[in-house]
Write an enzyme that holds these catalytic residues in place. Structure first.
Site, PDB file in Angstrom:
ATOM      1  N   HIS A   1       0.852  -1.275   0.197  1.00 16.46           N
ATOM      2  CA  HIS A   1       0.029  -0.048  -0.227  1.00 16.46           C
ATOM      3  C   HIS A   1       0.729   1.083  -0.052  1.00 16.46           C
ATOM      4  O   HIS A   1       1.934   1.215   1.202  1.00 16.46           O
ATOM      5  CB  HIS A   1      -0.465   0.016   1.762  1.00 16.46           C
ATOM      6  CG  HIS A   1      -1.953   0.631   1.560  1.00 16.46           C
ATOM      7  ND1 HIS A   1      -2.063   2.417   1.119  1.00 16.46           N
ATOM      8  CD2 HIS A   1      -3.008   0.818   1.088  1.00 16.46           C
ATOM      9  CE1 HIS A   1      -3.223   2.733   0.803  1.00 16.46           C
ATOM     10  NE2 HIS A   1      -3.835   1.878   0.973  1.00 16.46           N
TER      11      HIS A   1
ATOM     12  N   GLU B   1     -12.117  -1.933  -3.448  1.00 16.37           N
ATOM     13  CA  GLU B   1     -12.267  -0.241  -3.400  1.00 16.37           C
ATOM     14  C   GLU B   1     -11.524  -0.123  -4.176  1.00 16.37           C
ATOM     15  O   GLU B   1     -10.720   0.722  -3.832  1.00 16.37           O
ATOM     16  CB  GLU B   1     -11.391  -0.623  -1.883  1.00 16.37           C
ATOM     17  CG  GLU B   1     -11.826  -1.356  -0.836  1.00 16.37           C
ATOM     18  CD  GLU B   1     -11.348  -0.826   0.798  1.00 16.37           C
ATOM     19  OE1 GLU B   1     -12.243  -0.346   1.275  1.00 16.37           O
ATOM     20  OE2 GLU B   1     -10.597  -1.036   0.097  1.00 16.37           O
TER      21      GLU B   1
ATOM     22  N   GLU C   1     -14.685   6.128  -2.461  1.00 17.36           N
ATOM     23  CA  GLU C   1     -13.798   6.582  -0.960  1.00 17.36           C
ATOM     24  C   GLU C   1     -13.907   7.367  -0.875  1.00 17.36           C
ATOM     25  O   GLU C   1     -12.920   8.076  -1.798  1.00 17.36           O
ATOM     26  CB  GLU C   1     -12.754   4.952  -0.660  1.00 17.36           C
ATOM     27  CG  GLU C   1     -12.341   5.326   0.313  1.00 17.36           C
ATOM     28  CD  GLU C   1     -11.507   3.702   0.554  1.00 17.36           C
ATOM     29  OE1 GLU C   1     -10.521   3.919   1.325  1.00 17.36           O
ATOM     30  OE2 GLU C   1     -11.669   3.460  -0.609  1.00 17.36           O
TER      31      GLU C   1
ATOM     32  N   CYS D   1     -11.537   8.057   1.141  1.00 18.74           N
ATOM     33  CA  CYS D   1      -9.805   8.494   0.970  1.00 18.74           C
ATOM     34  C   CYS D   1      -9.198   8.358  -0.413  1.00 18.74           C
ATOM     35  O   CYS D   1      -8.962   9.187  -0.606  1.00 18.74           O
ATOM     36  CB  CYS D   1      -9.139   7.315   1.163  1.00 18.74           C
ATOM     37  SG  CYS D   1      -8.932   7.128   3.539  1.00 18.74           S
TER      38      CYS D   1
ATOM     39  N   CYS E   1     -10.040   4.664   7.831  1.00 18.86           N
ATOM     40  CA  CYS E   1      -9.184   5.300   7.368  1.00 18.86           C
ATOM     41  C   CYS E   1      -9.606   6.524   6.636  1.00 18.86           C
ATOM     42  O   CYS E   1      -8.782   7.555   6.978  1.00 18.86           O
ATOM     43  CB  CYS E   1      -8.451   5.175   6.152  1.00 18.86           C
ATOM     44  SG  CYS E   1      -9.641   4.401   4.700  1.00 18.86           S
TER      45      CYS E   1
END
Length: 652
Positions: free
Chosen positions: A206, A332, A348, A350, A416
């Site tokens: 990530h 995602e 999302e 984020c 997150c």
């Protein structure tokens, strides 16, 4: 609070490299000031409290017993049992919470919150091992397994968010304890990973540490941190594939990977060969952000070429009109070209925040409205929709259509998004301006004051505007002594008519504008005034016909804002409303609605159900009635009575 200036820059920057102003050098008021205030007065403390409630404090405190596994491991087809749990990421949540708190403390003194954050920092100091290593998960929950699964377990990702928190806390408060702790950790990381013989050739599954290392290099002046960021970028996707070798080393089958393809984490090819935005959306945005920083710092045109290919792919095939991205909950992230469902959109928070990061870093290579316009779109729509107006509730997913069941929540098993939107809003001033050796670019408009040094002179720039509700922008330049530099002003693509004046004299915009920015070079003196008038154009937006979900539909926009209709204003059954092509759009200032907004209205039609009867199908169309529809900015939806919401209206 003491506002600390960044140290000398660690690398020779290419000509016309633009860097953001640190948060303490920009004060924001107006629209963004209200949002920063909400974060400073509510969100920052909420983040801390909810981290504590989730038992995150217990995990980092070496003076209390380890909480053990609080959130169960994720076990699904393809994943080795006991491999992944969101608890592994708790250090990242602390890092973003510290970053949000830091910028909030700069905005508004809060001794109680500062004391709590100082205590968290002390815990990390006690937890750090002699060699510099620092991971609460691998020290307190799964000791002995450090650096054994970079693909799945977010070890370097967590380090990255702690680094960003450390840089922010130093810049906002002048306290460098966490900065020193994380610098020691990065020195350890640099001793483990790199191109030198005997070092691991790995990188994180990530992405995040890449852009964090750039920030650390800029604030400390240590070029080795920038070089480590460049290494992680350059190494990604090289053969033999590190994740294959790593899996075999821990006795696992490399093919026993839940997502089946390394496209999921953008390691399927070396980054300079990538031409399609694929996989997990947040990871992709963080990778491209890091690539853009390295392209800027090293003048690397090979990265710039790849980034422009990827940018074009996202903009033309996979982006929601709100600046949201990643339609699928499964990965995602991305699916196929033009697959942009509205009611099931994952989008999302984020990911949209990550798009803001990427766009802002592309601007490091010079002012270009193609990036700044999209940064603005994602900022005003797809990202801040993730935070309620009062700063207390959050969206993880941001659909463009709701039947009434989608609402913000207090917290999440994978939290997150709350600290990510919190830190972005709290640091919004750093996105407004970009500074080069002899130029300042104004990327965003709104009430603000910027302080910077250029050509050895201290300069203050004051923006006065009620943007985004009004396009009249007044800028006053205040150098301590006359100084020559270029002022770049963005002319947004959505604006149909603009006028620019310097000290009352009209500027030829066509002649002055390059890549969507008007460039004014002159010797600036105290009291010089710039006036920019942007027509706040209302627009109907239509999707590419290949976006099957939006055929025959229209979205509404005014200036940088995308609008939606809500049940609380328009009644239920929003899908039955149609907006004729010839309907006239009107804008209305409503200072007492949703904190003060501009709404849009038009006369449309609604298919009625009263006279239909019990038949499921009939040979005659339903009766329609004229209806007045009212639209509000998308970012403000679900802040009143719960109900349906719709961005894309049927065109009648």
């Amino acid at each position: 609070m003491t506002a600390s200036q960044p140290a000398a820059q660690p690398s020779a920057k290419p000509q016309l490299a633009f860097r953001p102003l640190p948060v303490p050098q920009v004060d924001v008021r107006g629209f963004w000031g209200d949002r920063v205030e909400a974060v400073a007065t509510r969100t920052a403390e909420i983040l801390y409290d909810r981290c504590v409630e989730a038992r995150m404090l217990e995990q980092i405190d070496p003076d209390v017993p380890s909480p053990g596994v609080v959130i169960p491991f994720h076990v699904s087809d393809g994943f080795t049992a006991r491999t992944v749990t969101t608890q592994m990421f708790w250090d990242s949540d602390w890092g973003k919470t510290i970053e949000t708190a830091a910028y909030s403390l700069y905005r508004r003194r809060n001794p109680d919150l500062e004391k709590k954050i100082d205590a968290v920092i002390d815990m990390y100091g006690k937890l750090q091992q002699e060699d510099g290593y620092l991971s609460s998960w691998y020290q307190r929950i799964q000791p002995g397994l450090r650096w054994t699964n970079l693909r799945d377990c977010h070890e370097l990702y967590c380090a990255g968010h702690l680094i960003e928190g450390a840089v922010a806390y130093f810049q906002a408060t002048g306290k460098r304890k966490l900065l020193d702790i994380l610098s020691r950790y990065v020195d350890h990381i640099g001793s483990v990973f790199g191109p030198e013989p005997g070092k691991k050739k790995g990188y994180c599954g990530h992405e995040e540490i890449e852009l964090a290392l750039v920030k650390l290099a800029r604030v400390t002046g240590e070029k080795k941190y920038m070089d480590l960021a460049k290494y992680f970028i350059d190494q990604r996707g090289q053969q033999p594939h590190y994740f294959d070798e790593e899996a075999r080393a821990r006795g696992a089958d490399p093919k026993a990977y839940h997502f089946k393809t390394y496209e999921y984490n953008q390691s399927h090819k070396p980054v300079r060969e990538q031409d399609k935005v694929v996989g997990h959306a947040v990871r992709a945005m963080y990778l491209y952000s890091g690539m853009a920083d390295i392209a800027t710092e090293y003048g690397d045109d090979t990265l710039r070429v790849a980034l422009d290919r990827l940018w074009d792919d996202l903009m033309t095939k996979s982006l929601y009109v709100t600046g949201g991205l990643g339609p699928s909950a499964h990965n995602e992230g991305f699916t196929s070209d033009y697959d942009l469902p509205n009611d099931t959109a994952y989008a999302e928070t984020c990911a949209s925040v990550g798009l803001v990061f990427w766009a802002s870093r592309m601007l490091g290579m010079g002012p270009n409205a193609r990036y700044a316009d999209m940064m603005e779109r994602a900022l005003y729509n797809g990202s801040i929709s993730g935070l309620s107006l009062d700063g207390s509730l959050f969206f993880y997913e941001n659909p463009l259509e709701s039947r009434g069941g989608h609402h913000r929540w207090k917290w999440h098993r994978c939290p997150c998004c709350p600290p990510n939107i919190g830190r972005m809003v709290a640091s919004i001033g750093s996105y407004f301006y970009g500074l080069a050796d002899d130029a300042l670019a104004v990327h965003l408009y709104g009430d603000s004051t910027a302080r910077f040094e250029i050509a050895g002179r201290q300069v203050t720039l004051v923006q006065t505007s009620s943007y985004p509700w009004d396009g009249a922008i007044a800028i006053e330049i205040g150098p301590e002594a006359p100084v020559e530099f270029t002022l770049h002003l963005r002319i947004p693509a959505w604006c149909r008519k603009a006028a620019l004046r310097v000290n009352g004299k009209l500027v030829d915009l066509e002649a002055a504008t390059v890549d969507g920015y008007a460039a004014i070079r002159r010797k600036w003196r105290q009291g010089d005034k710039v006036e920019l008038d942007l027509e706040m154009s209302m627009a109907r937006l239509f999707a590419n016909p290949q976006v099957r979900q939006d055929i025959g539909r229209v979205a509404l926009a005014r200036g940088p804002l995308i609008y939606c209709v809500e049940e609380t204003d328009n009644g239920g059954g929003l899908y039955r409303i149609a907006l004729p092509r010839e309907a006239r759009l009107e804008a209305h200032k409503e200072p007492n609605l949703l904190g003060g907004i501009v709404t849009l209205s038009a006369i449309g039609s609604r298919a009625e159900t009263e006279n239909w009867g019990a038949d499921l199908y009939r040979p005659e169309p339903p009766v329609t009635q004229e209806t007045k529809l009212k639209a509000v900015p998308y970012f403000a939806w679900d802040n009143r009575d719960p109900g349906e919401m719709l961005v894309w209206l049927r065109e009648g």
